[in-house]
Write a protein that holds these residues in place. Structure first.
Motif, PDB file in Angstrom:
ATOM      1  N   GLY A 275       0.857  -1.180   0.000  1.00 53.60           N
ATOM      2  CA  GLY A 275       0.000   0.000   0.000  1.00 53.60           C
ATOM      3  C   GLY A 275       0.893   1.230   0.000  1.00 53.60           C
ATOM      4  N   PHE A 276       0.836   2.000  -1.093  1.00 47.48           N
ATOM      5  CA  PHE A 276       1.680   3.205  -1.166  1.00 47.48           C
ATOM      6  C   PHE A 276       0.948   4.368  -0.515  1.00 47.48           C
ATOM      7  CE2 PHE A 276       3.828   0.648  -4.326  1.00 47.48           C
ATOM      8  CZ  PHE A 276       5.155   0.975  -4.084  1.00 47.48           C
ATOM      9  N   ARG A 277       1.620   4.989   0.463  1.00 46.67           N
ATOM     10  CA  ARG A 277       0.997   6.062   1.246  1.00 46.67           C
ATOM     11  C   ARG A 277       1.752   7.371   1.053  1.00 46.67           C
ATOM     12  NH1 ARG A 277       4.700   7.074   4.672  1.00 46.67           N
ATOM     13  NH2 ARG A 277       6.095   5.440   5.425  1.00 46.67           N
ATOM     14  N   ASP A 278       1.041   8.473   1.308  1.00 42.48           N
ATOM     15  CA  ASP A 278       1.714   9.772   1.285  1.00 42.48           C
ATOM     16  C   ASP A 278       2.307  10.060   2.670  1.00 42.48           C
ATOM     17  OD1 ASP A 278      -0.393  10.619   2.912  1.00 42.48           O
ATOM     18  OD2 ASP A 278      -1.514  11.500   1.242  1.00 42.48           O
ATOM     19  N   GLN A 279       2.909  11.236   2.838  1.00 43.57           N
ATOM     20  CA  GLN A 279       3.582  11.583   4.103  1.00 43.57           C
ATOM     21  C   GLN A 279       2.597  11.670   5.269  1.00 43.57           C
ATOM     22  OE1 GLN A 279       6.540  10.913   2.511  1.00 43.57           O
ATOM     23  NE2 GLN A 279       7.400  12.296   4.050  1.00 43.57           N
ATOM     24  N   GLN A 280       1.313  11.856   4.941  1.00 39.50           N
ATOM     25  CA  GLN A 280       0.282  11.982   5.987  1.00 39.50           C
ATOM     26  C   GLN A 280      -0.327  10.628   6.370  1.00 39.50           C
ATOM     27  OE1 GLN A 280       0.462  14.478   3.391  1.00 39.50           O
ATOM     28  NE2 GLN A 280       1.603  15.490   5.037  1.00 39.50           N
ATOM     29  N   GLY A 281       0.130   9.540   5.732  1.00 42.18           N
ATOM     30  CA  GLY A 281      -0.386   8.223   6.090  1.00 42.18           C
ATOM     31  C   GLY A 281      -1.687   7.854   5.384  1.00 42.18           C
ATOM     32  N   ILE A 282      -1.908   8.419   4.197  1.00 45.05           N
ATOM     33  CA  ILE A 282      -3.094   8.058   3.403  1.00 45.05           C
ATOM     34  C   ILE A 282      -2.644   7.159   2.251  1.00 45.05           C
ATOM     35  CG2 ILE A 282      -5.133   8.905   2.151  1.00 45.05           C
ATOM     36  CD1 ILE A 282      -5.019  10.114   4.959  1.00 45.05           C
ATOM     37  N   VAL A 283      -3.239   5.960   2.150  1.00 50.40           N
ATOM     38  CA  VAL A 283      -2.901   5.043   1.047  1.00 50.40           C
ATOM     39  C   VAL A 283      -3.766   5.377  -0.162  1.00 50.40           C
ATOM     40  CG1 VAL A 283      -2.932   2.631   0.264  1.00 50.40           C
ATOM     41  CG2 VAL A 283      -2.174   3.160   2.576  1.00 50.40           C
ATOM     42  N   HIS A 284      -3.082   5.639  -1.293  1.00 53.36           N
ATOM     43  CA  HIS A 284      -3.809   6.000  -2.520  1.00 53.36           C
ATOM     44  C   HIS A 284      -3.791   4.899  -3.567  1.00 53.36           C
ATOM     45  CE1 HIS A 284      -4.478  10.162  -1.297  1.00 53.36           C
ATOM     46  NE2 HIS A 284      -3.257  10.144  -0.801  1.00 53.36           N
ATOM     47  N   ARG A 285      -2.817   3.987  -3.463  1.00 52.64           N
ATOM     48  CA  ARG A 285      -2.781   2.921  -4.479  1.00 52.64           C
ATOM     49  C   ARG A 285      -2.141   1.665  -3.899  1.00 52.64           C
ATOM     50  NH1 ARG A 285       2.240   2.300  -7.454  1.00 52.64           N
ATOM     51  NH2 ARG A 285       3.824   3.692  -6.587  1.00 52.64           N
ATOM     52  N   LEU A 286      -2.481   0.527  -4.532  1.00 56.37           N
ATOM     53  CA  LEU A 286      -1.931  -0.766  -4.135  1.00 56.37           C
ATOM     54  C   LEU A 286      -1.117  -1.327  -5.284  1.00 56.37           C
ATOM     55  CD1 LEU A 286      -5.138  -2.489  -2.681  1.00 56.37           C
ATOM     56  CD2 LEU A 286      -3.428  -1.194  -1.410  1.00 56.37           C
ATOM     57  N   GLU A 287      -0.081  -2.085  -4.950  1.00 55.28           N
ATOM     58  CA  GLU A 287       0.685  -2.772  -6.000  1.00 55.28           C
ATOM     59  C   GLU A 287       0.913  -4.220  -5.575  1.00 55.28           C
ATOM     60  OE1 GLU A 287       4.964  -2.194  -8.135  1.00 55.28           O
ATOM     61  OE2 GLU A 287       3.855  -0.340  -7.717  1.00 55.28           O
ATOM     62  N   GLU A 288       0.659  -5.142  -6.505  1.00 56.35           N
ATOM     63  CA  GLU A 288       0.899  -6.563  -6.235  1.00 56.35           C
ATOM     64  C   GLU A 288       2.269  -6.946  -6.757  1.00 56.35           C
ATOM     65  OE1 GLU A 288      -1.986  -9.423  -7.738  1.00 56.35           O
ATOM     66  OE2 GLU A 288      -3.595  -8.142  -6.967  1.00 56.35           O
ATOM     67  N   LEU A 289       3.090  -7.538  -5.921  1.00 56.23           N
ATOM     68  CA  LEU A 289       4.430  -7.959  -6.334  1.00 56.23           C
ATOM     69  C   LEU A 289       4.517  -9.481  -6.278  1.00 56.23           C
ATOM     70  CD1 LEU A 289       6.521  -5.431  -4.183  1.00 56.23           C
ATOM     71  CD2 LEU A 289       5.860  -5.164  -6.570  1.00 56.23           C
ATOM     72  N   ASP A 290       5.158 -10.045  -7.285  1.00 54.63           N
ATOM     73  CA  ASP A 290       5.378 -11.486  -7.321  1.00 54.63           C
ATOM     74  C   ASP A 290       6.748 -11.744  -6.689  1.00 54.63           C
ATOM     75  OD1 ASP A 290       5.262 -14.220  -8.226  1.00 54.63           O
ATOM     76  OD2 ASP A 290       6.630 -13.636  -9.827  1.00 54.63           O
ATOM     77  N   THR A 291       6.759 -12.452  -5.554  1.00 57.92           N
ATOM     78  CA  THR A 291       8.002 -12.651  -4.786  1.00 57.92           C
ATOM     79  C   THR A 291       9.135 -13.207  -5.650  1.00 57.92           C
ATOM     80  OG1 THR A 291       6.693 -13.068  -2.802  1.00 57.92           O
ATOM     81  CG2 THR A 291       8.983 -13.771  -2.736  1.00 57.92           C
ATOM     82  N   ALA A 292       8.820 -14.261  -6.423  1.00 63.69           N
ATOM     83  CA  ALA A 292       9.869 -14.954  -7.194  1.00 63.69           C
ATOM     84  C   ALA A 292      10.539 -14.047  -8.224  1.00 63.69           C
ATOM     85  CB  ALA A 292       9.280 -16.184  -7.873  1.00 63.69           C
ATOM     86  N   SER A 293       9.780 -13.090  -8.789  1.00 67.11           N
ATOM     87  CA  SER A 293      10.390 -12.272  -9.856  1.00 67.11           C
ATOM     88  C   SER A 293      10.987 -10.954  -9.344  1.00 67.11           C
ATOM     89  CB  SER A 293       9.362 -11.991 -10.955  1.00 67.11           C
ATOM     90  OG  SER A 293       8.261 -11.309 -10.413  1.00 67.11           O
ATOM     91  N   LEU A 294      10.900 -10.710  -8.027  1.00 70.06           N
ATOM     92  CA  LEU A 294      11.429  -9.448  -7.491  1.00 70.06           C
ATOM     93  C   LEU A 294      12.917  -9.243  -7.739  1.00 70.06           C
ATOM     94  CD1 LEU A 294       9.934  -8.418  -4.023  1.00 70.06           C
ATOM     95  CD2 LEU A 294      10.086  -7.084  -6.109  1.00 70.06           C
ATOM     96  N   PRO A 295      13.790 -10.246  -7.425  1.00 67.69           N
ATOM     97  CA  PRO A 295      15.224 -10.010  -7.640  1.00 67.69           C
ATOM     98  C   PRO A 295      15.543  -9.654  -9.099  1.00 67.69           C
ATOM     99  CG  PRO A 295      14.902 -11.974  -6.316  1.00 67.69           C
ATOM    100  CD  PRO A 295      13.541 -11.571  -6.813  1.00 67.69           C
ATOM    101  N   GLY A 296      14.889 -10.324 -10.039  1.00 69.81           N
ATOM    102  CA  GLY A 296      15.114 -10.048 -11.460  1.00 69.81           C
ATOM    103  C   GLY A 296      14.711  -8.639 -11.839  1.00 69.81           C
ATOM    104  N   LYS A 297      13.578  -8.174 -11.284  1.00 69.42           N
ATOM    105  CA  LYS A 297      13.096  -6.820 -11.582  1.00 69.42           C
ATOM    106  C   LYS A 297      14.048  -5.759 -11.049  1.00 69.42           C
ATOM    107  CE  LYS A 297       8.542  -5.740 -11.403  1.00 69.42           C
ATOM    108  NZ  LYS A 297       7.122  -5.802 -10.943  1.00 69.42           N
ATOM    109  N   VAL A 298      14.552  -5.989  -9.833  1.00 70.31           N
ATOM    110  CA  VAL A 298      15.479  -5.029  -9.217  1.00 70.31           C
ATOM    111  C   VAL A 298      16.764  -4.954 -10.039  1.00 70.31           C
ATOM    112  CG1 VAL A 298      16.981  -4.672  -7.199  1.00 70.31           C
ATOM    113  CG2 VAL A 298      14.559  -5.159  -6.874  1.00 70.31           C
ATOM    114  N   LYS A 299      17.210  -6.129 -10.509  1.00 69.84           N
ATOM    115  CA  LYS A 299      18.442  -6.195 -11.297  1.00 69.84           C
ATOM    116  C   LYS A 299      18.284  -5.483 -12.642  1.00 69.84           C
ATOM    117  CE  LYS A 299      21.888  -9.833 -11.749  1.00 69.84           C
ATOM    118  NZ  LYS A 299      22.112 -11.263 -11.667  1.00 69.84           N
ATOM    119  N   LYS A 300      17.114  -5.706 -13.265  1.00 71.28           N
ATOM    120  CA  LYS A 300      16.906  -5.207 -14.629  1.00 71.28           C
ATOM    121  C   LYS A 300      16.502  -3.731 -14.663  1.00 71.28           C
ATOM    122  CE  LYS A 300      14.746  -6.775 -18.912  1.00 71.28           C
ATOM    123  NZ  LYS A 300      13.752  -7.684 -19.499  1.00 71.28           N
TER     124      LYS A 300
END
Length: 368
Positions: A275-300
């Motif tokens: 849940g991505f929040r602003d500095q005031q602690g309000i969540v405006h959007r959600l993002e789903e991450l696939d655990t297995a593909s995270l290292p590859g995404k960070v690398k690329k």
């Protein structure tokens, strides 16, 4: 025995294809209820259902039922559950290491998390190494963090910690969504936030030649647990993070992703919802991450702040070294000083298992 040291530098020696990994498989579980009382089984299992956005994470801070984790719980709940599992199956839980997921997360991320220090206690009993957090060190670090002054305009440490638990409360149901009345789904923002209750999954896994049994809290299941024990479970890990506004924020977020990935990878959690929040602690959007593909995404696409294969190769080599170091009785300290690339291991007591093993576990194992 003298102090032994494992040096993580040069990090390049852990580069290359990752060593073999055994897919984490749940063998048993336990729960803590709203009073943090221990129960075998899954009464605290929760189900994921997305929160309605925008979500204000500040609501209810004054009624927060906060877990007091200052006392040392050692490995007690994990060991109680293993006793019950061994009684049920009639088989000893044969493995090289038994520990909490938090300890393995610290080890797995160590090559890229040189700033933070940590301390663990360990003992070898019946050929298995049991590892717990050094509670005195943990409480000392918490006190230092608590006394840190936040920059002007930033929320306090306590409030920011609350935001994470509030986000979980807004995203969870007690039953599957089709069994939950609509009124219950829509009134989640009025619930009192209580982080005493936890569902803990205990998995069998392996990194390289080291067999592991790890216990750790899981936030929720995406659908429901499968009937067959060997089938993977669609777990969900819930996290919050500040919105990314510039390159500096991106580097900070990527460092957070290292921890998110390690925690989920170790227990076999396939999906992380941020849940991505602003500095005031309000969540405006959600993002789903696939655990297995995270290292590859960070690398690329990322800033290259960490490499998953290096973490896995390092962990495999370090655990092999640890097994050859902690190979006799007594209690040991495993320590990584702050801003350091070495891990030290030394004996604190020549005999016995200290307080690491509960008396009920030692008695059960000795009698069986």
């Amino acid at each position: 025995m003298a102090r032994r040291v494992f040096n993580m530098q040069p990090i390049g020696r852990f580069y290359g294809a990752s060593t073999s990994i055994r897919r984490p498989r749940e063998i048993t579980c336990f729960s803590y209820d709203d009073e943090h009382q221990f129960h075998l089984g899954e009464p605290s299992l929760r189900y994921y259902y997305p929160p309605s956005l925008p979500a204000d994470l500040n609501r209810g801070f004054d009624t927060f039922q906060k877990l007091d984790d200052a006392a040392d719980e050692h490995l007690d709940a994990l060991l109680e559950t293993i006793i019950a599992h061994e009684k049920e199956t009639g088989k000893k839980c044969e493995t090289d290491i038994i520990t909490w997921r938090g300890m393995m997360t610290k080890i797995l991320t160590a090559p890229f998390d040189t700033m933070n220090g940590w301390e663990m206690n360990a003992t070898n009993f019946q050929g298995t190494i049991f590892i717990e957090e050094n509670n005195a060190y943990k409480n000392q670090q918490k006190q230092i963090q608590h006394n840190q002054r936040m920059p002007p305009g930033m929320a306090s440490q306590e409030l920011m910690a609350y935001w994470g638990y509030k986000f979980e409360t807004l995203s969870l149901l007690n039953q599957t969504w089709d069994s939950t009345p609509r009124s219950e789904i829509e009134s989640r923002e009025d619930l009192v936030v209580n982080n005493n209750a936890q569902y803990c999954s205990i998995v069998r896994t392996g990194i390289g030649s080291t067999r592991l049994v790890i216990g750790g809290e899981v936030d929720a299941v995406w659908d429901s647990k499968p009937d067959r024990k060997e089938d993977p479970i669609n777990w969900v890990e819930l996290k919050t993070s500040a919105e990314i506004r510039n390159d500096r924020d991106m580097v900070k977020y990527e460092r957070k992703l290292l921890k998110f990935w390690a925690q989920s990878f170790l227990l076999g959690v396939p999906k992380i919802i941020v849940g991505f929040r602003d500095q005031q602690g309000i969540v405006h959007r959600l993002e789903e991450l696939d655990t297995a593909s995270l290292p590859g995404k960070v690398k690329k696409f990322g800033k290259g702040t960490w490499d998953g294969n290096i973490c896995i190769n390092f962990a495999a080599e370090f655990l092999d070294w640890l097994k050859s170091t902690i190979c006799e009785e007594g209690t040991w300290r495993i320590r990584k000083p702050e801003k350091s690339s070495v891990i030290e291991v030394f004996k604190t007591e020549e005999t016995g298992t200290g307080d690491i093993l509960s008396s009920s576990f030692s008695t059960w194992r000795s009698s069986s």
